[in-house]
Scaffold this active site. Structure first.
Site, mmCIF file in Angstrom:
data_model
loop_
_atom_site.group_PDB
_atom_site.id
_atom_site.type_symbol
_atom_site.label_atom_id
_atom_site.label_comp_id
_atom_site.label_asym_id
_atom_site.label_seq_id
_atom_site.Cartn_x
_atom_site.Cartn_y
_atom_site.Cartn_z
ATOM 1 C CG PHE A 31 5.700 5.708 1.355
ATOM 2 C CD1 PHE A 31 6.596 6.015 2.364
ATOM 3 C CD2 PHE A 31 5.202 4.414 1.283
ATOM 4 C CE1 PHE A 31 7.003 5.047 3.270
ATOM 5 C CE2 PHE A 31 5.609 3.438 2.190
ATOM 6 C CZ PHE A 31 6.504 3.762 3.184
ATOM 7 N N PRO A 67 0.820 -1.216 0.000
ATOM 8 C CG PRO A 67 -0.950 -1.607 1.461
ATOM 9 C CD PRO A 67 0.346 -2.199 0.986
ATOM 10 C CB CYS A 68 1.333 3.731 -2.591
ATOM 11 S SG CYS A 68 -0.285 4.223 -3.242
ATOM 12 C CD GLN A 69 -3.383 3.723 0.410
ATOM 13 O OE1 GLN A 69 -2.444 2.953 0.613
ATOM 14 N NE2 GLN A 69 -4.519 3.323 -0.147
#
Length: 399
Positions: free
Chosen positions: A98, A94-96
């Protein structure tokens, strides 16, 4: 150039893969197209899993036995069951934590799943891995944590102690690297920020990729070369070649945005534009009956342009499709016509921009399907990188 003797083992050597944080399956499909056989796809989101089950049980989409698709939290999975059975692990944690659109909490964000990705590597011990994340991870404010992630991927067995801060663990990892002691599980890791448009994806999408090879294999590897460029596209516009190819009327032709550098055109193909990507798809607003012949191709009303959300022009690669964690899925997930009007991309159009095949069906409402697409890795980009990885592994096994 590969000769027949080199290509033969590449074609017949079976290599199995695991996809974690699978999402809608863009990275997994790219790896499959590159020759890996997916045995496990792991994802916690129910709509993503519904999409995966539909498409990865479809003989048109999948050319190998159906993988096991597990709908669960990655924290609950014992990856040690796959040790010695899997060659390649991939995924997009999951990228949230960053993302430029998120809260930028990184290691303090409970959604940071890099520790679980590293646990999977430690337990499976694959020959190679590939992980993808947002470019925001490389921002200066995350520099120490970026180095921490990279070193953790290099030394997955050097675990963090229960009473140890990540900063103290980083120091211990740095000592391990400088000591030159690679007696435990060790990977040679490279990372690069990649613009998908430079690899033939009709979308200006910048993401960071981490690729690692188990050090005992002695593999020398680098990311595949970029084949496409903005300059080459601008040159074809300046000469009129692009406009004539796409049969664009003079009234819709835009001037070149900058003067191409001739030396950069020698070995590059033009960026692929939205107009090219959508070729053959009827406009779902203007031709709703024709649109029904394509999966997930329904008109979505309500698009409007406002500051910072002006849509993607037809004759450039699209702006980055977004997952829309803050409301309407990506205010930028719109097409901007030559007259300045805008409309939302349909799910099928967005899938074209992410290089999914037209027979790939997305489950869920428009907003849900667009979230899946906004989080996806472009299939063709994943395939190009995974194919390079597979070829390196095959040559190593044949040596």
């Amino acid at each position: 150039m590969w000769d027949v003797c080199t290509l033969l083992p590449i074609l017949i050597l079976a290599m199995k893969s695991i996809e974690i944080f699978a999402g809608a399956g863009g990275l997994g499909m790219g790896a499959h197209r590159a020759g890996f056989e997916p045995v496990l796809m792991l994802e916690w989101d129910r709509w993503c899993c519904s999409t995966l089950r539909h498409n990865f049980s479809n003989s048109i989409t999948l050319k190998t036995p159906q993988p096991t698709i597990i709908e669960d939290d990655v924290c609950n999975i014992d990856f040690a069951l796959y040790e010695g059975q899997v060659d390649f692990v991939s995924g997009g944690p999951p990228c949230q934590p960053f993302s430029l659109g998120g809260k930028h909490r990184a290691y303090a964000d409970t959604r940071d799943m890099f520790p679980q990705a590293i646990r999977a590597i430690e337990q499976v011990k694959p020959k190679a891995f590939m992980f993808e994340n947002v470019k925001g991870l490389t921002r200066a404010s995350f520099s120490s944590y970026y180095e921490y992630i990279k070193l953790r991927l290099e030394y997955p067995s050097l675990s963090r102690n229960s009473d140890e801060s990540w900063i103290d663990h980083l120091s211990r990892l740095e000592e391990q690297k400088t000591s030159g002691n690679h007696s435990d599980l060790h990977y040679n890791v490279v990372a690069r920020v990649i613009n998908a448009a430079n690899y033939g994806v009709p979308q200006k999408r910048e993401r960071i990729f981490f690729v690692g090879f188990r050090s005992d294999l002695g593999i020398d590897w680098h990311f595949p070369e970029e084949e496409y460029s903005k300059d080459a596209l601008e040159w074809t516009k300046a000469t009129g070649e692009y406009w004539e190819l796409m049969k664009v009327p003079f009234s819709e032709r835009s001037p070149a945005t900058h003067k191409p550098v001739s030396g950069s055109l020698l070995f590059k193909k033009p960026w692929i534009t939205v107009r090219q990507a959508l070729e053959g798809l009827p406009d779902a607003e203007q031709d709703p009956k024709g649109a029904t012949e394509f999966l997930n191709h329904q008109f979505q009303p309500g698009a409007r342009s406002y500051a910072g959300h002006t849509g993607s022009p037809l004759d450039e690669p699209a702006k980055t499709l977004k997952a829309g964690v803050h409301g309407v899925p990506g205010g930028e997930n719109m097409l901007r016509r030559p007259d300045g009007s805008v409309r939302y991309f349909s799910v099928r159009e967005s899938a074209r921009l992410q290089t999914f095949p037209d027979n790939f069906c997305f489950h869920g409402a428009w907003s849900e399907a667009m979230r899946q697409l906004g989080n996806a890795v472009p299939v063709s980009l994943a395939e190009k990188i995974a194919r390079n990885i597979r070829e390196a592994l095959t040559i190593s096994a044949s040596a």
